[in-house]
Design a protein around this motif. Structure first.
Motif, PDB file in Angstrom:
ATOM      1  N   GLY A  20      10.486   1.420   3.975  1.00  0.00           N
ATOM      2  CA  GLY A  20      12.095   1.389   4.796  1.00  0.00           C
ATOM      3  C   GLY A  20      13.042   2.613   5.371  1.00  0.00           C
TER       4      GLY A  20
ATOM      5  N   LYS B 258      10.210   6.010   8.785  1.00  0.00           N
ATOM      6  CA  LYS B 258       8.255   6.228   8.625  1.00  0.00           C
ATOM      7  C   LYS B 258       7.940   5.994  10.772  1.00  0.00           C
ATOM      8  N   SER B 259       7.412   4.615  10.559  1.00  0.00           N
ATOM      9  CA  SER B 259       7.187   4.044  11.540  1.00  0.00           C
ATOM     10  C   SER B 259       7.853   4.544  13.540  1.00  0.00           C
ATOM     11  N   PHE B 260       9.332   4.205  12.645  1.00  0.00           N
ATOM     12  CA  PHE B 260       9.722   4.493  14.121  1.00  0.00           C
ATOM     13  C   PHE B 260       9.668   6.000  14.970  1.00  0.00           C
TER      14      PHE B 260
ATOM     15  N   ASN C  98      16.310  10.644   7.679  1.00  0.00           N
ATOM     16  CA  ASN C  98      16.350   9.525   8.894  1.00  0.00           C
ATOM     17  C   ASN C  98      17.778   8.758   8.733  1.00  0.00           C
TER      18      ASN C  98
ATOM     19  N   THR D 147      17.820  -0.139  14.878  1.00  0.00           N
ATOM     20  CA  THR D 147      17.666  -1.792  14.603  1.00  0.00           C
ATOM     21  C   THR D 147      17.724  -3.427  15.175  1.00  0.00           C
TER      22      THR D 147
HETATM   23  N1  LIG Z   1      18.007   6.000  13.340  1.00  0.00           N
HETATM   24  C1  LIG Z   1      17.899   4.472  12.627  1.00  0.00           C
HETATM   25  N2  LIG Z   1      19.101   3.920  12.562  1.00  0.00           N
HETATM   26  C2  LIG Z   1      19.029   2.798  13.017  1.00  0.00           C
HETATM   27  N3  LIG Z   1      17.662   2.272  11.906  1.00  0.00           N
HETATM   28  C3  LIG Z   1      17.451   2.863  11.175  1.00  0.00           C
HETATM   29  C4  LIG Z   1      16.529   4.037  11.827  1.00  0.00           C
HETATM   30  N4  LIG Z   1      15.317   4.484  11.535  1.00  0.00           N
HETATM   31  C5  LIG Z   1      14.732   3.393  11.795  1.00  0.00           C
HETATM   32  N5  LIG Z   1      15.586   2.411  11.284  1.00  0.00           N
HETATM   33  C6  LIG Z   1      15.011   0.763  11.100  1.00  0.00           C
HETATM   34  O1  LIG Z   1      15.030   0.934   9.843  1.00  0.00           O
HETATM   35  C7  LIG Z   1      14.128  -0.493   9.651  1.00  0.00           C
HETATM   36  C8  LIG Z   1      12.771  -0.126   9.265  1.00  0.00           C
HETATM   37  O2  LIG Z   1      11.999   1.404   9.249  1.00  0.00           O
HETATM   38  P1  LIG Z   1      10.533   1.164   9.624  1.00  0.00           P
HETATM   39  O3  LIG Z   1       9.522   0.227  10.297  1.00  0.00           O
HETATM   40  O4  LIG Z   1      10.298   2.959  10.657  1.00  0.00           O
HETATM   41  O5  LIG Z   1      10.575   1.943   8.003  1.00  0.00           O
HETATM   42  P2  LIG Z   1       8.265   2.731   7.409  1.00  0.00           P
HETATM   43  O6  LIG Z   1       9.417   3.182   6.845  1.00  0.00           O
HETATM   44  O7  LIG Z   1       7.706   2.426   8.479  1.00  0.00           O
HETATM   45  O8  LIG Z   1       8.805   1.072   6.624  1.00  0.00           O
HETATM   46  P3  LIG Z   1       7.140   0.540   6.079  1.00  0.00           P
HETATM   47  O9  LIG Z   1       7.730   1.335   4.988  1.00  0.00           O
HETATM   48  O10 LIG Z   1       8.084  -0.943   5.844  1.00  0.00           O
HETATM   49  O11 LIG Z   1       6.794   1.096   6.468  1.00  0.00           O
HETATM   50  C9  LIG Z   1      13.567  -1.549  11.302  1.00  0.00           C
HETATM   51  O12 LIG Z   1      14.165  -2.291  11.183  1.00  0.00           O
HETATM   52  C10 LIG Z   1      14.133   0.661  12.248  1.00  0.00           C
HETATM   53  O13 LIG Z   1      14.477  -0.446  12.671  1.00  0.00           O
END
Ligand SMILES: Nc1ncnc2c1ncn2[C@@H]1O[C@H](COP(=O)(O)OP(=O)(O)OP(=O)(O)O)[C@@H](O)[C@H]1O
Ligand SMILES: [Mg+2]
Length: 293
Positions: free
Chosen positions: A31, A34-36, A193, A233
């Motif tokens: 979380g 990464k995907s963002f 991030n 978010t």
């Molecule tokens: N800069 C940011 N500001 C606010 N919210 C953010 C930001 N970057 C990411 N998020 C939010 O954080 C949450 C997790 O983001 P994301 O799914 O990209 O993480 P991830 O690392 O891919 O998670 P996972 O490990 O489950 O694959 C999402 O709800 C996303 O919208």
């Protein structure tokens, strides 16, 4: 990971020609964004004139297709289930924002643990993609499972996404430690991030880099910081990535800076002969051989 029959048929061969820059977007803790980052960076790369494909390597729990707003007919699940009938060319799909996507399949528990046969299929698929694009972005699963580590280790460069808080940093360090044990450690580029204030990311990185240097002897590189933004978010399903809908917002500008920093450090991101002379497919096979008993 045990290796049985297939490695005899797919021994690592040096690549004869240039292939894409393979970048894994990874983290220790889940979380972190990464995907963002993967999806927005992919769009930024496309707009910079690069042929980019995102491979959602969070197999079984994939969500890049949602962030790109597409409904894939095929995913790696089909490739893994019937590699004789389904080709990687069937699975790779265009998104409305330019980058191509290989969807990872979601809600499929059998994909969360890949056996050797499926990893061999993945190796061939990555080789195929790397031969046809400028950049292959691997959106990795979080954590230190053999599967998530493997996808990070086959890349030439890892974009390590962390948050400023201590839990994320501890897990980021754990990932660096695992990567540092490899004979050829990928280049590690850190993105902090969700920072609350400017420069918080840089000071977080400095602490992480110092710990990594002292305890693993490895150097990691600064790549950039992204501010916390409630609009990210609160984004609703079906909305385009912020870099498309709000190109001037601080998170989008931060993604562009990250791309600039990456290019400054690793070059044009165009196809090139990998330093180790192995392609991504061969690197994956080599890691599998090493982890065999
Ligand atoms: N800069 C940011 N500001 C606010 N919210 C953010 C930001 N970057 C990411 N998020 C939010 O954080 C949450 C997790 O983001 P994301 O799914 O990209 O993480 P991830 O690392 O891919 O998670 P996972 O490990 O489950 O694959 C999402 O709800 C996303 O919208
Ligand atoms: Mg993710």
């Amino acid at each position: 990971m045990r290796l049985r029959w297939w490695h005899r048929f797919v021994a690592p061969e040096p690549v004869a020609c240039a292939e894409a820059t393979v970048l894994a977007v990874a983290s220790g803790k889940g979380g972190t964004g990464k995907s963002f980052l993967t999806t927005n960076l992919a769009v930024a790369m496309h707009r910079a004139g690069l042929r980019v494909v995102v491979v959602d390597c969070d197999f079984g729990l994939a969500n890049d297709h949602l962030l790109f707003g597409v409904n894939p007919r095929w995913s790696v699940q089909h490739l893994f289930d019937d590699a004789a009938a389904v080709d990687i060319a069937d699975v790779v799909m265009a998104t409305p924002f330019g980058p191509f996507l290989v969807a990872g399949g979601s809600g499929i528990s059998s994909l969360t643990e890949l056996g050797e046969g499926r990893l061999a299929v993945l190796a061939r698929a990555l080789g195929w993609l790397a031969a046809r694009h400028d950049v292959v972005l691997l959106d990795c699963a979080a954590g230190l499972s053999p599967q998530s580590l493997l996808t990070a280790m086959v890349a030439e460069h890892v974009l390590l996404v962390t948050n400023p808080e201590i839990a994320a940093l501890t897990d980021a360090y754990a990932l660096i430690k695992c990567l540092a044990r490899q004979s050829a450690m990928p280049g590690v580029h850190v993105v902090v991030n969700r920072v609350a204030a400017q420069e918080q990311g840089r000071s977080t990185f400095v602490r992480l880099a110092e710990v990594a240097r002292r305890f693993t002897g490895s150097s990691i590189h600064w790549c950039g910081e992204i501010p916390e933004d409630a609009a990210v978010t609160q984004r609703r399903l079906g909305q385009p990535p912020p870099i498309v809908s709000h190109p001037q917002c601080p998170t989008s500008l931060a993604v562009l800076t990250i791309l600039k920093n990456l290019q400054a450090r690793i070059g044009s991101l165009r196809p090139h002969l990998p330093n180790d002379r192995l392609g991504v497919a061969s690197r994956l096979q080599r890691h599998l051989r090493r982890s065999a008993p």
